[in-house]
Write a protein that holds these residues in place. Structure first.
Motif, PDB file in Angstrom:
ATOM      1  N   GLU A 121       0.840  -1.199   0.000  1.00  0.00           N
ATOM      2  CA  GLU A 121       0.000   0.000   0.000  1.00  0.00           C
ATOM      3  C   GLU A 121       0.877   1.253   0.000  1.00  0.00           C
ATOM      4  N   ASP A 122       1.917   1.243   0.840  1.00  0.00           N
ATOM      5  CA  ASP A 122       2.834   2.385   0.877  1.00  0.00           C
ATOM      6  C   ASP A 122       3.565   2.538  -0.454  1.00  0.00           C
ATOM      7  N   LEU A 123       3.975   1.401  -1.003  1.00  0.00           N
ATOM      8  CA  LEU A 123       4.698   1.435  -2.263  1.00  0.00           C
ATOM      9  C   LEU A 123       3.825   1.984  -3.383  1.00  0.00           C
ATOM     10  N   MET A 124       2.568   1.582  -3.408  1.00  0.00           N
ATOM     11  CA  MET A 124       1.667   2.086  -4.441  1.00  0.00           C
ATOM     12  C   MET A 124       1.454   3.587  -4.294  1.00  0.00           C
ATOM     13  N   ASP A 125       1.398   4.069  -3.053  1.00  0.00           N
ATOM     14  CA  ASP A 125       1.282   5.511  -2.845  1.00  0.00           C
ATOM     15  C   ASP A 125       2.512   6.231  -3.383  1.00  0.00           C
ATOM     16  N   GLN A 126       3.687   5.659  -3.139  1.00  0.00           N
ATOM     17  CA  GLN A 126       4.921   6.252  -3.659  1.00  0.00           C
ATOM     18  C   GLN A 126       4.891   6.337  -5.183  1.00  0.00           C
TER      19      GLN A 126
ATOM     20  N   TRP B 185       4.782 -12.389  -8.276  1.00  0.00           N
ATOM     21  CA  TRP B 185       4.233 -11.922  -9.553  1.00  0.00           C
ATOM     22  C   TRP B 185       5.374 -11.802 -10.562  1.00  0.00           C
ATOM     23  N   TRP B 186       5.735 -12.890 -11.173  1.00  0.00           N
ATOM     24  CA  TRP B 186       6.717 -12.936 -12.255  1.00  0.00           C
ATOM     25  C   TRP B 186       8.098 -12.410 -11.850  1.00  0.00           C
ATOM     26  N   GLU B 187       8.375 -12.380 -10.536  1.00  0.00           N
ATOM     27  CA  GLU B 187       9.671 -11.928 -10.028  1.00  0.00           C
ATOM     28  C   GLU B 187      10.033 -10.515 -10.508  1.00  0.00           C
ATOM     29  N   TRP B 188       9.008  -9.654 -10.650  1.00  0.00           N
ATOM     30  CA  TRP B 188       9.264  -8.258 -10.967  1.00  0.00           C
ATOM     31  C   TRP B 188       9.834  -7.553  -9.741  1.00  0.00           C
ATOM     32  N   HIS B 189      10.543  -6.437  -9.959  1.00  0.00           N
ATOM     33  CA  HIS B 189      10.915  -5.625  -8.817  1.00  0.00           C
ATOM     34  C   HIS B 189       9.637  -4.971  -8.280  1.00  0.00           C
ATOM     35  N   PRO B 190       9.574  -4.660  -6.989  1.00  0.00           N
ATOM     36  CA  PRO B 190       8.300  -4.241  -6.370  1.00  0.00           C
ATOM     37  C   PRO B 190       7.630  -3.056  -7.041  1.00  0.00           C
ATOM     38  N   SER B 191       8.416  -2.072  -7.497  1.00  0.00           N
ATOM     39  CA  SER B 191       7.786  -0.906  -8.115  1.00  0.00           C
ATOM     40  C   SER B 191       7.111  -1.282  -9.432  1.00  0.00           C
ATOM     41  N   LYS B 192       7.663  -2.248 -10.172  1.00  0.00           N
ATOM     42  CA  LYS B 192       7.020  -2.732 -11.392  1.00  0.00           C
ATOM     43  C   LYS B 192       5.703  -3.420 -11.039  1.00  0.00           C
ATOM     44  N   THR B 193       5.715  -4.194  -9.970  1.00  0.00           N
ATOM     45  CA  THR B 193       4.494  -4.848  -9.520  1.00  0.00           C
ATOM     46  C   THR B 193       3.438  -3.809  -9.147  1.00  0.00           C
ATOM     47  N   ALA B 194       3.852  -2.751  -8.468  1.00  0.00           N
ATOM     48  CA  ALA B 194       2.916  -1.687  -8.108  1.00  0.00           C
ATOM     49  C   ALA B 194       2.358  -0.996  -9.349  1.00  0.00           C
ATOM     50  N   LEU B 195       3.213  -0.735 -10.337  1.00  0.00           N
ATOM     51  CA  LEU B 195       2.749  -0.131 -11.586  1.00  0.00           C
ATOM     52  C   LEU B 195       1.684  -0.998 -12.249  1.00  0.00           C
ATOM     53  N   GLU B 196       1.959  -2.291 -12.327  1.00  0.00           N
ATOM     54  CA  GLU B 196       1.011  -3.189 -12.986  1.00  0.00           C
ATOM     55  C   GLU B 196      -0.297  -3.273 -12.210  1.00  0.00           C
ATOM     56  N   PHE B 197      -0.203  -3.286 -10.881  1.00  0.00           N
ATOM     57  CA  PHE B 197      -1.430  -3.302 -10.081  1.00  0.00           C
ATOM     58  C   PHE B 197      -2.262  -2.051 -10.363  1.00  0.00           C
ATOM     59  N   LEU B 198      -1.619  -0.901 -10.345  1.00  0.00           N
ATOM     60  CA  LEU B 198      -2.346   0.349 -10.561  1.00  0.00           C
ATOM     61  C   LEU B 198      -2.905   0.439 -11.979  1.00  0.00           C
ATOM     62  N   TRP B 199      -2.226  -0.194 -12.943  1.00  0.00           N
ATOM     63  CA  TRP B 199      -2.744  -0.247 -14.317  1.00  0.00           C
ATOM     64  C   TRP B 199      -3.915  -1.216 -14.407  1.00  0.00           C
TER      65      TRP B 199
ATOM     66  N   ALA C 280      11.255   0.257  -1.489  1.00  0.00           N
ATOM     67  CA  ALA C 280      11.165  -1.182  -1.260  1.00  0.00           C
ATOM     68  C   ALA C 280      12.322  -1.908  -1.922  1.00  0.00           C
ATOM     69  N   PRO C 281      12.951  -2.862  -1.237  1.00  0.00           N
ATOM     70  CA  PRO C 281      14.041  -3.626  -1.836  1.00  0.00           C
ATOM     71  C   PRO C 281      13.517  -4.645  -2.819  1.00  0.00           C
ATOM     72  N   LYS C 282      14.383  -5.105  -3.714  1.00  0.00           N
ATOM     73  CA  LYS C 282      14.000  -6.120  -4.691  1.00  0.00           C
ATOM     74  C   LYS C 282      13.742  -7.439  -3.984  1.00  0.00           C
TER      75      LYS C 282
END
Length: 397
Positions: free
Chosen positions: A118-123, A153-167, A145-147
């Motif tokens: 949740e914090d990461l998605m806000d960032q 989820w496909w071993e993405w780095h966390p910010s990529k996962t957050a991007l995909e969630f928000l998309w 967030a560290p890798k």
């Protein structure tokens, strides 16, 4: 074929508004990252009109915003007028993805503080709001967030996962592609306000829309085929819809199979048989199809209706492949007559054919070879290659 745009004259000039109408007719155009010859969405549209211009598609997506990129059964380009129906998908996706992430434990950042998704998605959301269009690589060093190589989820780095969630859940949209990398921005800056303002559908209303619009593009279909078209409802929901509408908007038809299997029951509109007689015949031409062309995407339906057994062998070990890494079906009029393995050699400006297989009882006569040569020349011109070349042993069967 008529419903899928393959009975339109492929040689006529095509304006941008006509391309937009074609995409609406198809419902969506699937995307894929592999560029053995050209990317799937471009090949799908080129197969229907040889005067298709990639720049027109870019304008529709990035300038006019008449189409948007999101998910059907896979990544696809979709008419923006359908965007309100995707809001129901956003809600469903959010529930599924949050359930998946409940099993993921938050990690500590460099300062020893625990950071959750949740914090990461806000960032991520705040970064895009301030900085504008963003690629995944822009965020690798900007989020705390560290890798986590096993984040589920496909071993993405966390910010990529957050991007995909928000998309996937509608906060972000794809404003364009850089190469083939997604460039994300706030949906409010990508999707026209009129499409975003429309009220959300009920679940039943969404099922009704999905089934009606799938049937319009298939002509006739089983309940399972209706469910699979958009990848947005399940087979039970489609089956219930068919039961509720049978005898009103739907009739049951029996569809004979081309592969010798028993005839299969399907659903259609009452006037289908009369409409079929007025459809244009398939053009007298041989065409290369993308492996992701909507005509062949449903492999079981393809087998029944065209007696054509096809699969992509990308993930098959080379020694076990029957044909090749990325083989393209060949459509002649209304018959699938074979498949071809070819690749754009951009270093020497050639479209190189390494394999050609014809179907049983199909002979590559001089006339057919001439038609194939004409199609390959069109393909080469389309992708900017200067010539077509052939491997010495390209004819396999």
């Amino acid at each position: 074929m008529a419903r899928q745009g393959l009975c339109l004259p492929p040689h006529q000039p095509q304006r941008k508004d006509q391309l937009q109408a074609l995409i609406h007719q198809l419902g969506f155009v699937q995307m894929d990252s592999i560029r053995t010859v050209e990317r799937a969405h471009h090949m799908i549209l080129f197969a229907r009109n040889q005067n298709y211009q990639q720049e027109h598609l870019r304008q529709l997506l990035e300038d006019d915003r008449h189409i948007f990129e999101h998910w059907t059964h896979d990544a696809a380009l979709i008419p923006t007028e359908f965007y309100p129906h995707w809001r129901h998908r956003f809600t469903l996706a959010e529930g599924r993805l949050r359930e998946r992430w409940r099993k993921i434990r938050p990690k500590d950042n460099a300062g020893g503080q625990s950071i959750g998704f949740e914090d990461l998605m806000d960032q991520v959301r705040n970064h895009i709001s301030r900085k504008g269009p963003t690629l995944s690589r822009d965020l690798k060093s900007k989020t705390n967030a560290p890798k986590n190589k096993k984040n589920g989820w496909w071993e993405w780095h966390p910010s990529k996962t957050a991007l995909e969630f928000l998309w996937r859940t509608g906060d972000l949209s794809i404003t364009r592609r850089d190469g083939f990398q997604k460039v994300y921005d706030l949906s409010a800056r990508v999707i026209p306000a009129q499409a975003r303002r429309r009220s959300k559908q009920s679940a039943d209303g969404f099922i009704d829309w999905a089934c009606n619009n799938a049937l319009a593009r298939l002509g006739f279909a089983t309940s399972g085929e209706l469910a699979a078209y958009w990848g947005s409802i399940n087979a039970a929901e489609a089956r219930t819809w068919c039961g509720l509408n049978q005898g009103k908007q739907l009739i049951e038809v029996l569809v004979e199979s081309a592969d010798g299997s028993p005839a299969k029951a399907a659903f259609a509109r009452p006037g289908l048989l009369e409409e079929m007689h007025s459809d244009n015949a398939a053009p007298d031409r041989l065409r290369v199809l993308s492996p992701f062309d909507p005509l062949i995407r449903d492999r079981k339906r393809l087998q029944r209706l065209f007696n054509f057994d096809y699969r992509i062998e990308i993930f098959v070990p080379e020694a076990q492949r029957r044909y090749g890494y990325y083989v393209f079906p060949l459509l002649e009029k209304d018959r699938l007559i074979g498949r071809i393995d070819m690749k754009a050699r951009r270093d020497d400006n050639t479209l190189h054919v390494t394999g050609l297989w014809h179907e049983p009882k199909v002979k590559f006569t001089q006339a057919r070879q001439k038609s194939l040569t004409a199609e390959l020349n069109r393909q080469a011109k389309f992708i900017g290659m200067q010539a077509v070349t052939y491997a010495p042993d390209y004819l396999k069967a």
